[in-house]
Design a protein around this motif. Structure first.
Motif, PDB file in Angstrom:
ATOM      1  N   ARG A  91       0.827  -1.220   0.000  1.00  0.00           N
ATOM      2  CA  ARG A  91       0.000   0.000   0.000  1.00  0.00           C
ATOM      3  C   ARG A  91       0.856   1.262   0.000  1.00  0.00           C
ATOM      4  N   ILE A 111       1.328   3.210  -3.312  1.00  0.00           N
ATOM      5  CA  ILE A 111       0.337   4.147  -3.867  1.00  0.00           C
ATOM      6  C   ILE A 111      -0.089   5.185  -2.821  1.00  0.00           C
ATOM      7  N   ALA A 136      -1.138   4.791   0.217  1.00  0.00           N
ATOM      8  CA  ALA A 136      -2.367   4.466   0.952  1.00  0.00           C
ATOM      9  C   ALA A 136      -2.055   3.873   2.321  1.00  0.00           C
ATOM     10  N   LEU A 150      -4.947  10.342  -6.033  1.00  0.00           N
ATOM     11  CA  LEU A 150      -6.008   9.621  -6.751  1.00  0.00           C
ATOM     12  C   LEU A 150      -5.633   9.482  -8.229  1.00  0.00           C
ATOM     13  N   ARG A 210      -3.068   6.786  -8.595  1.00  0.00           N
ATOM     14  CA  ARG A 210      -3.648   5.441  -8.413  1.00  0.00           C
ATOM     15  C   ARG A 210      -4.408   4.986  -9.648  1.00  0.00           C
ATOM     16  N   ARG A 211      -4.923   5.955 -10.425  1.00  0.00           N
ATOM     17  CA  ARG A 211      -5.625   5.594 -11.664  1.00  0.00           C
ATOM     18  C   ARG A 211      -4.674   4.975 -12.674  1.00  0.00           C
ATOM     19  N   PRO A 253      -6.189  -5.503  -4.171  1.00  0.00           N
ATOM     20  CA  PRO A 253      -6.061  -5.841  -2.750  1.00  0.00           C
ATOM     21  C   PRO A 253      -6.283  -7.331  -2.498  1.00  0.00           C
ATOM     22  N   THR A 267      -8.352  -8.790  -0.688  1.00  0.00           N
ATOM     23  CA  THR A 267      -9.768  -9.187  -0.689  1.00  0.00           C
ATOM     24  C   THR A 267     -10.369  -9.149  -2.097  1.00  0.00           C
ATOM     25  N   GLY A 268      -9.651  -8.621  -3.035  1.00  0.00           N
ATOM     26  CA  GLY A 268     -10.178  -8.454  -4.390  1.00  0.00           C
ATOM     27  C   GLY A 268     -10.875  -7.118  -4.551  1.00  0.00           C
ATOM     28  N   GLY A 269     -11.693  -6.789  -3.552  1.00  0.00           N
ATOM     29  CA  GLY A 269     -12.358  -5.482  -3.548  1.00  0.00           C
ATOM     30  C   GLY A 269     -13.443  -5.330  -4.602  1.00  0.00           C
ATOM     31  N   LEU A 322     -13.445   0.508 -13.694  1.00  0.00           N
ATOM     32  CA  LEU A 322     -12.375   1.512 -13.790  1.00  0.00           C
ATOM     33  C   LEU A 322     -12.349   2.159 -15.160  1.00  0.00           C
ATOM     34  N   GLY A 341     -16.031  -5.277   3.966  1.00  0.00           N
ATOM     35  CA  GLY A 341     -15.483  -6.099   2.886  1.00  0.00           C
ATOM     36  C   GLY A 341     -14.296  -5.474   2.169  1.00  0.00           C
ATOM     37  N   GLY A 342     -13.867  -4.307   2.620  1.00  0.00           N
ATOM     38  CA  GLY A 342     -12.710  -3.652   2.010  1.00  0.00           C
ATOM     39  C   GLY A 342     -13.016  -3.027   0.649  1.00  0.00           C
ATOM     40  N   GLU A 343     -14.326  -2.889   0.328  1.00  0.00           N
ATOM     41  CA  GLU A 343     -14.686  -2.362  -0.999  1.00  0.00           C
ATOM     42  C   GLU A 343     -14.411  -0.858  -1.107  1.00  0.00           C
ATOM     43  N   ALA A 352     -10.812  -0.422  -1.545  1.00  0.00           N
ATOM     44  CA  ALA A 352     -10.439  -0.854  -2.901  1.00  0.00           C
ATOM     45  C   ALA A 352     -10.748   0.244  -3.918  1.00  0.00           C
ATOM     46  N   ASP A 383     -10.809   3.460  -3.304  1.00  0.00           N
ATOM     47  CA  ASP A 383      -9.810   4.509  -3.075  1.00  0.00           C
ATOM     48  C   ASP A 383      -8.465   4.117  -3.688  1.00  0.00           C
ATOM     49  N   HIS A 384      -8.085   2.842  -3.518  1.00  0.00           N
ATOM     50  CA  HIS A 384      -6.791   2.387  -4.038  1.00  0.00           C
ATOM     51  C   HIS A 384      -6.773   2.318  -5.569  1.00  0.00           C
ATOM     52  N   ALA A 385      -7.977   2.296  -6.156  1.00  0.00           N
ATOM     53  CA  ALA A 385      -8.049   2.256  -7.616  1.00  0.00           C
ATOM     54  C   ALA A 385      -8.216   3.664  -8.195  1.00  0.00           C
ATOM     55  N   GLY A 386      -8.116   4.673  -7.339  1.00  0.00           N
ATOM     56  CA  GLY A 386      -8.199   6.047  -7.822  1.00  0.00           C
ATOM     57  C   GLY A 386      -9.616   6.561  -7.949  1.00  0.00           C
ATOM     58  N   ILE A 387     -10.570   5.833  -7.390  1.00  0.00           N
ATOM     59  CA  ILE A 387     -11.959   6.305  -7.416  1.00  0.00           C
ATOM     60  C   ILE A 387     -12.254   6.978  -6.081  1.00  0.00           C
TER      61      ILE A 387
END
Lengths: 235, 270
Positions: free
Chosen positions: A63, A66, A68, A92, A95-96, A102, A104-106, A120, B135-137, B140, B142-146
């Motif tokens: 993490r 990025i 985080a 942000l 990160r894009r 992650p 957990t997959g997220g 995305l 669930g960490g969504e 996730a 935020d980490h993807a830039g959203i």
């Protein structure tokens, strides 16, 4: 490997996608760093596997790449930018351009599999639907996912969810994929198949990968550098 | 002597701490709503099509799917108010019209609708956001830039506010119509539908429209703001989500009552 100074020649630095200079993470509960300082650089097509037992700090180490992870110390340069110097908006934006998956997959529970896969691309790039469909079909083919259209999230098994999370991150074609425990919860056979697909992806697109896993043997079967996390010395 | 003085001091300190906590909480919700409003007004042109999709789904769930249940409650309320009005104010159509304006349009319409939306959508919103956090969504995203605020909170704020206005209009329409029908069925009145509507319109002033907007749009923002805040700040365990849902519901109802009383008081002072 932890103590190896990163390659600092100008040519190498120009192509660096990610660079850690003595990076560690401080956590309040330990009153000290989680792991010994890390230094490495990743270039296009590289694969670096960070390994450690559970709860030693693999996820925080990733993490940090990025921006985080609170408590990060040392210097992290990602896609040429010093992460700690970036504003929240610039973070942000960074990160894009990085594919972060992650542990957990997220995947979002209120979206179906296809909407998750293309999220995305739809959010960041707003490309036409035909282009999204074309690219989604290509990525599904590369990662061995079938037709996901209309399938609810609950219909996907553990392995499929991992693969869809990876496919989601890979769909915008980032130069760097950061994968946190991608084979977590998978048996050896399924995990081997996953690593095989990732190796094929890397070979075909020269995408760099930073991977954290507790099973480095499987992750390194298709090449890559190994960097075991070392516990920090007492503060 | 010292122990006698200690009790009031401890009580005062406890009450003070609670007041300060509530002040901080209100400030956080107000900041969340203010930031959301700013993004809605100045940033609406830049709202992404994905976020607009979330907004449409929110309105569909909160408003459209709530219409049958709201209609049923509105019919019961409209009929009950009219029966009471005819029983106690028989022979005075002006008074019946006034009562409908006072009770249904000014008070019950916005209040009951907000109650329905808190129970139906506000709680669902807390649970959805809480589960996403567990669930960490949200991380996730935020980490993807959203930006989770833009993607999750802004469409829910606006969706709930718009839905509350729309559903309250529907509630009042059904309640008044049912009142009219039940009045005609119960009492042989000489007032026809058009006269009745004219009667109602004459009782309404621009202040009623202002109060109606204040009692629907802003409570909509408050309900969604509290739901998003409680959901996103739920603990990291699955068992924290029901607790967050209860907290969110109770706080939304409290905020709704306080806001309604304040608006009504201002309306009568105006």
């Amino acid at each position: 490997m932890n103590d190896t100074p990163p390659d600092t020649t100008a040519a190498a630095a120009a192509t660096e996608l990610l660079r850690y200079d003595h990076v560690t993470v401080h956590v309040a509960r330990l009153d000290g760093p989680l792991f010994a300082p890390l230094s490495f650089a990743i270039h296009p097509g590289d694969k670096l596997v960070i390994s450690a037992p559970s709860r030693m700090g693999k996820s925080p180490a990733l993490r940090a790449a990025i921006g985080a992870q609170p408590g990060t110390q040392g210097a992290v340069f990602c896609l040429g930018e010093r992460v700690s110097a970036l504003s929240p908006h610039a973070l942000l934006s960074l990160r894009r351009r990085v594919g972060f998956v992650p542990a957990t997959g997220g995947l979002l529970s209120n979206l179906n599999l296809y909407a998750n896969l293309t999220l995305l691309l739809r959010y960041h790039d707003e490309v036409p639907q035909e282009e999204i469909d074309r690219r989604a079909a290509q990525v599904c083919d590369e990662l061995g996912l079938g037709d996901l259209t209309g399938r609810p999230l609950a219909s996907a098994n553990h392995q499929e969810r991992h693969l869809i999370a990876i496919a989601r991150a890979w769909l915008p074609r980032p130069p760097l994929l950061i994968l946190d425990d991608p084979d977590f919860g998978l048996d050896d056979e399924t995990a081997s198949a996953l690593w095989e697909r990732l190796a094929a992806l890397r070979a075909a697109h020269q995408v760099a990968m930073l991977v954290a896993t507790s099973r480095p043997r499987l992750a390194l079967r298709h090449g890559g550098r190994h960097l075991p996390l070392r516990p920090s010395e007492a503060p | 002597m010292a122990s006698v003085l200690a009790l009031p001091r401890i009580t005062l300190a406890a009450v003070g701490a609670r007041v300060i906590w509530w002040f901080g909480y209100v400030l956080q919700i107000a900041t969340l709503i203010g930031h959301g409003l700013w993004r809605l007004t100045f940033g609406y042109g830049q709202m992404r099509s994905v976020t607009r999709g979330v907004l449409v789904r929110q309105v569909l769930f909160t408003a459209v799917e709530a219409l049958p249940f709201t209609g049923m409650i509105a019919a019961i309320v409209g009929a009950s108010v009219m029966v009471q009005a005819q029983m106690h104010l028989s022979g005075s159509p002006d008074m019946v019209g006034k009562l409908l304006v006072l009770v249904v349009i000014r008070e019950l319409g916005p209040l009951v609708t907000a109650f329905i939306l808190i129970g139906r959508s506000g709680t669902a919103m807390v649970v959805e956001m809480g589960n996403m956090r567990v669930g960490g969504e949200i991380d996730a995203l935020d980490h993807a830039g959203i930006d989770p605020f833009e993607y999750l909170v802004v469409p829910r704020l606006f969706g709930m506010a718009v839905s509350l206005v729309g559903v309250a209009v529907f509630f009042i329409s059904v309640a008044v119509t049912t009142g009219l029908i039940s009045g005609a069925l119960l009492v042989a009145t000489e007032t026809n539908a058009l006269e009745f509507i004219d009667l109602l319109a004459r009782q309404l002033s621009w202040l009623d429209f202002l109060a109606f907007f204040a009692k629907t749009f802003f409570p909509g923002l408050m309900i969604a703001g509290i739901a998003c805040y409680e959901g996103m700040s739920a603990g990291p365990h699955v068992t924290d989500v029901p607790r967050a849902a209860t907290r969110g519901t109770v706080r939304a109802i409290s905020a709704l009552f306080i806001w309604n009383v304040a608006v009504s008081a201002m309306l009568y002072l105006a």
